[in-house]
Design an enzyme around this catalytic site. Structure first.
Site, PDB file in Angstrom:
ATOM      1  N   ARG A   1     -13.085  -0.679  -1.395  1.00  0.00           N
ATOM      2  CA  ARG A   1     -11.960  -0.066  -2.101  1.00  0.00           C
ATOM      3  C   ARG A   1     -10.653  -0.783  -1.760  1.00  0.00           C
ATOM      4  O   ARG A   1      -9.792  -0.960  -2.625  1.00  0.00           O
ATOM      5  CB  ARG A   1     -11.872   1.426  -1.737  1.00  0.00           C
ATOM      6  CG  ARG A   1     -10.956   2.237  -2.623  1.00  0.00           C
ATOM      7  CD  ARG A   1     -11.393   2.228  -4.069  1.00  0.00           C
ATOM      8  NE  ARG A   1     -10.422   2.889  -4.930  1.00  0.00           N
ATOM      9  CZ  ARG A   1     -10.407   2.798  -6.259  1.00  0.00           C
ATOM     10  NH1 ARG A   1     -11.323   2.085  -6.881  1.00  0.00           N
ATOM     11  NH2 ARG A   1      -9.500   3.429  -6.966  1.00  0.00           N
TER      12      ARG A   1
ATOM     13  N   CYS B   1       0.858  -1.198   0.000  1.00  0.00           N
ATOM     14  CA  CYS B   1       0.000   0.000   0.000  1.00  0.00           C
ATOM     15  C   CYS B   1       0.892   1.246   0.000  1.00  0.00           C
ATOM     16  O   CYS B   1       0.601   2.238  -0.674  1.00  0.00           O
ATOM     17  CB  CYS B   1      -0.887   0.052   1.236  1.00  0.00           C
ATOM     18  SG  CYS B   1      -1.812  -1.430   1.642  1.00  0.00           S
TER      19      CYS B   1
ATOM     20  N   CYS C   1      -7.921  -2.494  -4.504  1.00  0.00           N
ATOM     21  CA  CYS C   1      -6.466  -2.350  -4.522  1.00  0.00           C
ATOM     22  C   CYS C   1      -5.793  -3.722  -4.484  1.00  0.00           C
ATOM     23  O   CYS C   1      -4.830  -3.962  -5.199  1.00  0.00           O
ATOM     24  CB  CYS C   1      -5.975  -1.532  -3.332  1.00  0.00           C
ATOM     25  SG  CYS C   1      -6.215   0.236  -3.532  1.00  0.00           S
TER      26      CYS C   1
END
Lengths: 290, 151
Positions: A247, A204, A251
């Site tokens: 969301r 991330c 990802c």
């Protein structure tokens, strides 16, 4: 006075003014947060504030738009093309409808559940886990004999959209109690954020910290600072409003990793980490994103 | 500050890599040159290759590089006339200046983290994202890119 007691009182004040809220965040942090995590938050925010010196903390509520030259205009234009009203209105109707026993959400939350979205996520020391608004909505339903909503489903999303709308512009004020379990949950969220994963071997932090503002194809990468502030949000690829955990799963899929379920411990810890790191950013949700 | 945070990510990455596919690099083991600052030595593509590129089908390496399911290189790099390119990594131009030998670029594609543990560049060989033949075709194609991209 215990730090949690102070927090409870703070919550009861139902602070509306951002400035007062910010001061309260400061007090709450001094009172309740382990020095190390407070320091980590400071360093995390400084990284972004130094990287984008013209961007004040509150502007991070606009996500990637805040890092684009014409971002402010683009965001206004996008908001005009996408209507959030129907979702918010549906959520309001769900909120106002009574349960079979005549009670409603007001029976479960302080301030009747309105204007309190920034209470979440928080670490529940007794339950020994991170609690999200979504989780407590279903706990409330169960307590009153109602079937739970599907996590991230249409009803839950609409209800969250309405409740978040009543909290708009309130400042994110996540607190990490000085408790080993709470610190462990924060640590797990942090590890999730920095760990490489999936086919493309990306974390991330790569996209949303090291390369925020850069483009992945034609999509500007949003900064991790403030990244939880605009949910639930309407994304073009969904053609509807969806949740933060949905969301997260996008990802995961994008980097070739297997998504975790919405409201899984992994995602809740990540939400806890990201929200804490975003303290001081106002809520902008429900909002729109490309 | 950041190095501490990102460094954390890097150490996780290594842990992850350790349990991931473990492949011997064999003849690819030569580490690529670390100084991309050396003056570019432009390659003149053979006229035959240029003609092929303009008039006929694109280089097979280009197809692999542009394919979202294979190289997906445009996600992060501006490459030639490739559409919808990202800008996370540098534009891929004059790569022979940075990697004078094919096997150096090949080693970089295989696992760029040997040169920079924090890199976002996917380990195409180590994670078996591409076959060695596919990577060689990409290298061949990238060496043909010697002028400024269209964008």
């Amino acid at each position: 006075m215990s730090s949690l007691g102070l927090l409870a009182i703070m919550h009861k004040l139902a602070v509306k003014s951002s400035l007062v809220a910010l001061v309260c965040v400061g007090i709450a942090l001094m009172q309740t947060v382990h020095a190390d995590v407070a320091d980590e938050m400071g360093r995390f925010q400084d990284y972004f504030l130094n990287k984008h010196p013209d961007l004040p903390l509150t502007k991070y509520a606009d996500g990637a738009f805040a890092l684009r030259d014409s971002g402010a205009e683009e965001l206004v234009a996008l908001r005009e093309t996408v209507s959030l009203e129907k979702t918010i209105e549906r959520g309001r109707a769900l909120y106002l409808a009574s349960f079979a026993n005549g009670k409603g959400y007001a029976a479960c939350f302080r301030s009747n559940g309105l204007g309190i979205a920034t209470d979440y996520p928080y670490y529940d020391i007794l339950a020994r886990q991170v609690k999200t608004f979504e989780m407590e909505i279903n706990e409330c339903r169960a307590r009153h004999g109602q079937a739970p909503y599907a996590h991230g489903g249409a009803e839950m999303t609409a209800l969250l959209a309405y409740l978040t709308e009543t909290s708009r512009k309130n400042i994110i004020t996540v607190v990490i109690p000085d408790n080993p379990d709470a610190l462990a949950a924060f640590e797990k969220g942090k590890q999730f954020f920095f760990a490489r994963r999936g086919k493309w071997n990306v974390s991330c932090a790569h996209c949303h910290m090291a390369y925020d503002g850069k483009r992945l194809r034609d999509q500007t990468l949003s900064p991790a600072l403030g990244i939880t502030s605009h949910f639930p949000a309407h994304y073009a690829q969904w053609s509807e409003v969806g949740t933060l955990h949905r969301r997260f799963s996008d990802c995961m899929t994008l980097i070739g990793a297997k998504p975790f379920p919405a409201q899984s411990e992994e995602y809740r810890n990540l939400e806890f980490f990201l929200s804490f790191m975003s303290n001081g950013v106002p809520l902008s949700g429900p909002d729109v994103r490309p | 500050m950041l190095p501490a945070l990102i460094g954390l990510g890097a150490s996780f990455g290594q842990a992850h890599a350790a349990e991931a596919v473990n492949i011997k690099l064999d003849d690819l083991a030569v580490p690529a040159t670390k100084s991309p600052t050396a003056a570019a030595t432009p390659v003149t593509p053979t006229p035959d290759k240029q003609t092929k590129k303009k008039k006929e089908a694109p280089h097979e390496g280009e197809l692999i590089a542009f394919d979202e399911k294979r190289g997906n290189c445009l996600a992060c790099h501006v490459i030639g006339a490739g559409k919808n390119a990202g800008n996370i990594g540098p534009a891929l131009i004059d790569l022979q200046g940075k990697f004078p030998k094919e096997k150096q670029l090949l080693a970089f594609l295989w696992d760029a983290s040997t040169q920079n543990p924090k890199t976002i560049m996917p380990p195409y060989g180590k994670h078996r994202l591409l076959t060695e033949d596919e990577m060689k075709l990409i290298v061949e194609y990238l060496y043909t890119l010697t002028s400024a991209p269209a964008e």
